[in-house]
Enzyme design. Structure first.
Site, short mmCIF file in Angstrom:
data_model
loop_
_atom_site.label_atom_id
_atom_site.label_comp_id
_atom_site.label_asym_id
_atom_site.label_seq_id
_atom_site.Cartn_x
_atom_site.Cartn_y
_atom_site.Cartn_z
N SER A 117 6.89 -22.08 12.23
CA SER A 117 6.10 -22.97 11.38
C SER A 117 5.53 -24.09 12.25
CB SER A 117 6.98 -23.56 10.29
OG SER A 117 6.38 -24.74 9.80
N HIS A 152 3.18 -19.21 11.37
CA HIS A 152 3.34 -19.63 9.97
C HIS A 152 2.60 -20.95 9.73
CE1 HIS A 152 5.58 -19.63 6.13
NE2 HIS A 152 5.69 -20.95 6.29
N ASP A 191 1.81 -23.86 7.11
CA ASP A 191 2.23 -24.49 5.86
C ASP A 191 1.10 -25.32 5.29
OD1 ASP A 191 4.95 -23.64 5.43
OD2 ASP A 191 5.42 -24.69 7.30
N MET A 245 -0.29 -27.55 2.37
CA MET A 245 0.21 -28.38 1.27
C MET A 245 -0.92 -29.26 0.74
SD MET A 245 3.85 -29.56 2.86
CE MET A 245 4.86 -28.45 3.85
N HIS A 250 1.16 -19.91 4.21
CA HIS A 250 2.07 -20.20 3.09
C HIS A 250 1.42 -21.30 2.27
CE1 HIS A 250 6.28 -22.01 1.90
NE2 HIS A 250 5.63 -21.51 0.85
N MET A 283 1.24 -23.85 -0.39
CA MET A 283 2.01 -24.65 -1.34
C MET A 283 1.01 -25.52 -2.06
SD MET A 283 5.18 -25.43 1.19
CE MET A 283 4.23 -24.89 2.61
N MET A 343 12.18 -19.43 -0.39
CA MET A 343 12.35 -20.80 0.12
C MET A 343 13.84 -21.12 0.16
SD MET A 343 9.49 -22.08 1.01
CE MET A 343 10.26 -23.59 1.56
N ASP A 345 12.54 -19.22 4.66
CA ASP A 345 11.78 -20.38 5.15
C ASP A 345 12.49 -21.67 4.78
OD1 ASP A 345 9.85 -22.15 5.96
OD2 ASP A 345 8.32 -21.49 4.55
C1 DX5 Z 1 8.63 -26.31 4.10
C2 DX5 Z 1 7.89 -25.28 4.89
C3 DX5 Z 1 8.65 -24.72 6.05
C4 DX5 Z 1 9.19 -25.72 7.01
C5 DX5 Z 1 10.19 -25.10 7.94
O1 DX5 Z 1 7.91 -26.61 2.95
O2 DX5 Z 1 7.50 -24.20 4.08
O3 DX5 Z 1 7.88 -23.71 6.70
O4 DX5 Z 1 8.20 -26.36 7.74
O5 DX5 Z 1 10.68 -26.08 8.79
P1 DX5 Z 1 12.19 -26.10 9.32
O6 DX5 Z 1 12.40 -24.82 10.07
O7 DX5 Z 1 12.23 -27.29 10.18
O8 DX5 Z 1 13.07 -26.20 8.11
ZN ZN Z 2 6.50 -22.38 4.99
#
Ligand code: DX5
Ligand code: ZN
Length: 216
Positions: free
Chosen positions: A9, A34, A36, A38, A67, A69, A138, A171
């Site tokens: 990520s 990956h 993320d 948001m 991903h 969100m 998750m 994740d």
């Molecule tokens: C959280 C994300 C993850 C996160 C993982 O909302 O979807 O991908 O960044 O980070 P670590 O491995 O640090 O928990």
């Molecule tokens: Zn993620």
């Protein structure tokens, strides 16, 4: 033994040197990148959008694992696909019409992933298991990197593995210890931010995540 995929990520990467960071994980033997995404609505944080993905696409050959969100994902999937995402995962809680969102991603010729928050019952995914390529479980509350793994989520992985042939991704809070538990439960994709970008030597980080499960 089936292949275990590592999908770092980039939320925990140094964004000032993003292309370099991505090259580094590529040469460390990682499989996917990956992303993320948001929107400050579905989760209380804001990250990157299609223009950033477009530049990431130019810097690597690795498959881009987006991903989302975000609320109302169907509205945005086309933009993420055109920016270069190869796999598009959205949250079952965020879509008004899950089936229509799956169909839209499929029509864009991307792999389809479905995800769920820790408090969402895994049963909600059951009607769609034959429709998707990946389920992303998750293992922390979505929104931030660096949180602690929620061990109760392992049961979701076990349940899904008994019913679903596609990729099961975990994740949040993935470390060498929690990765081993998830792989034993049936996960084959490990998403890790802190455990990879928090280490100077990314090859070593990947090795310790995989343990004896796969040689890079
Ligand atoms: C959280 C994300 C993850 C996160 C993982 O909302 O979807 O991908 O960044 O980070 P670590 O491995 O640090 O928990
Ligand atoms: Zn993620």
């Amino acid at each position: 033994m089936s292949h275990i995929y590592i999908s770092p990520s980039i939320l925990s990467a140094d964004f000032g040197r993003l292309a370099e960071e991505i090259r580094d994980i590529e040469s460390a033997g990682c499989d996917w990148v990956h992303l993320d995404i948001m929107d400050a609505h579905f989760v209380p944080n804001l990250t990157m959008g299609p223009p950033v993905i477009k530049w990431i696409r130019k810097s690597t050959q690795l498959p881009l694992d987006a991903h989302l969100m975000i609320e109302n994902p169907i509205r945005w999937v086309e933009d993420y696909r055109s920016a270069g995402a190869d796999m598009i995962t959205f949250h079952v809680e965020a879509a008004d019409d899950v089936q229509a969102t799956i169909n839209k991603i499929r029509n864009l010729k991307a792999k389809v992933g479905l995800s769920l928050r820790p408090n969402t019952p895994v049963k909600l995914l059951e009607p769609f298991l034959s429709e998707v390529d990946l389920i992303l479980v998750m293992t922390v509350e979505p929104g931030f990197g660096g949180q602690s793994f929620m061990p109760e989520m392992v049961n979701k992985v076990k349940f899904l593995r008994s019913k679903f042939k596609g990729h099961i991704s975990v994740d949040g809070g993935i470390t060498a210890q929690t990765a081993a538990i998830c792989v034993d439960a049936g996960a084959d994709v490990l998403v890790a931010g802190t455990a990879i970008f928090g280490q100077k030597d990314r090859k070593l980080a990947v090795h310790s995540l995989l343990g004896a499960k796969r040689s890079v």
